[in-house]
Design a protein around this motif. Sequence first.
Motif, short mmCIF file in Angstrom:
data_model
loop_
_atom_site.label_atom_id
_atom_site.label_comp_id
_atom_site.label_asym_id
_atom_site.label_seq_id
_atom_site.Cartn_x
_atom_site.Cartn_y
_atom_site.Cartn_z
N GLY A 74 -9.24 17.29 -0.14
CA GLY A 74 -8.55 16.43 -1.09
C GLY A 74 -7.77 15.34 -0.39
N ALA A 75 -7.05 14.56 -1.15
CA ALA A 75 -6.23 13.48 -0.60
C ALA A 75 -5.03 13.25 -1.49
N ARG A 76 -3.94 12.84 -0.87
CA ARG A 76 -2.70 12.56 -1.60
C ARG A 76 -2.10 11.25 -1.11
N ILE A 77 -1.50 10.53 -2.04
CA ILE A 77 -0.76 9.32 -1.70
C ILE A 77 0.71 9.67 -1.62
N VAL A 78 1.40 9.13 -0.62
CA VAL A 78 2.84 9.35 -0.46
C VAL A 78 3.55 8.05 -0.82
N TYR A 79 4.56 8.15 -1.69
CA TYR A 79 5.28 6.98 -2.19
C TYR A 79 6.66 6.87 -1.53
N ALA A 80 7.20 5.66 -1.60
CA ALA A 80 8.45 5.35 -0.91
C ALA A 80 9.59 6.28 -1.34
N LYS A 81 9.71 6.54 -2.63
CA LYS A 81 10.81 7.37 -3.10
C LYS A 81 10.67 8.81 -2.63
N ILE A 126 6.26 13.42 -6.53
CA ILE A 126 6.88 13.07 -7.81
C ILE A 126 5.76 12.91 -8.82
N LEU A 127 5.75 13.73 -9.84
CA LEU A 127 4.65 13.74 -10.79
C LEU A 127 4.87 12.77 -11.95
N TRP A 128 6.12 12.37 -12.20
CA TRP A 128 6.38 11.37 -13.24
C TRP A 128 7.66 10.63 -12.87
N LYS A 142 3.40 2.49 -2.53
CA LYS A 142 2.59 3.39 -1.74
C LYS A 142 2.91 3.18 -0.25
N VAL A 143 3.20 4.26 0.45
CA VAL A 143 3.58 4.17 1.86
C VAL A 143 2.44 4.61 2.77
#
Length: 244
Positions: A131-138, A161-163, A169-170
């Motif tokens: 699988g793959a996941r995106i990591v966000y700034a927050k 963070i789901l919502w 996107k980092v």
Amino acid sequence: MANEVTNSTSGEIVDRSLNAEVKRLESGFLAALPPHIPVERFMRVVMTAINGNPDLQKADRLSLFDSAMKAAQDGLLPDGREGALVIFNTKDMAETKKQGRDVWIKKVQWMPMVAGIIKKARQSGEISALGARIVYAKEIEEGRFTHKVVDGVPKVDHDPILWGERGSKVLVYSFVRFKDGTVDFEFMHADDVAKVRAVSKAKFGPWFDWEEEMWKKTAIRRHAKRLPVSSELFDAVSRDDEMT
């Protein structure tokens, strides 16, 4: 037009001659498909994709048929989940030279999606999870993502963070768990993804329509190049190389 009818249920215009041409490819699809996908089901999905998209009906037919055949070879359905038939505006060099002006045609490209790649990985017998996941700034700011290397083994802790607000996107990472329990990761910074996007023929299509999907696929594709995966899985993952 004589070969067009309106679907009484959906109101869509259906090109009967195109459907007939697709029907003539049935024996080729049957030869290419894996045993677990009935050719009748594959044909229904292909025709649904075409009849539901007027742009596909107007696209270059050779590229359309070739893309559908590649989907069959990958053992995936062009249903928008496992994969999609994507349209690109491509310059027709012969007509451009002949007419003395730029002439563009709509060509079709087969694009496996993350769900389709994961499906093939599970079928390969070599991988138990992918699988793959995106990591966000927050998520970074709140300490929801950490990456450590312990005795040469990467360790990832990600509480996404789901919502709500996530920020930009980092990075994106893909992960593979093999049958023996070994886990492997591939990480790509936003700058790395931007470089891939910049040289991709898909930057004006899928990167707008399925941006998160393309981020994840980019990480998985790079990851697959150094993993001991089956040739069938590698071919599916590498389809994006044909778009660059």
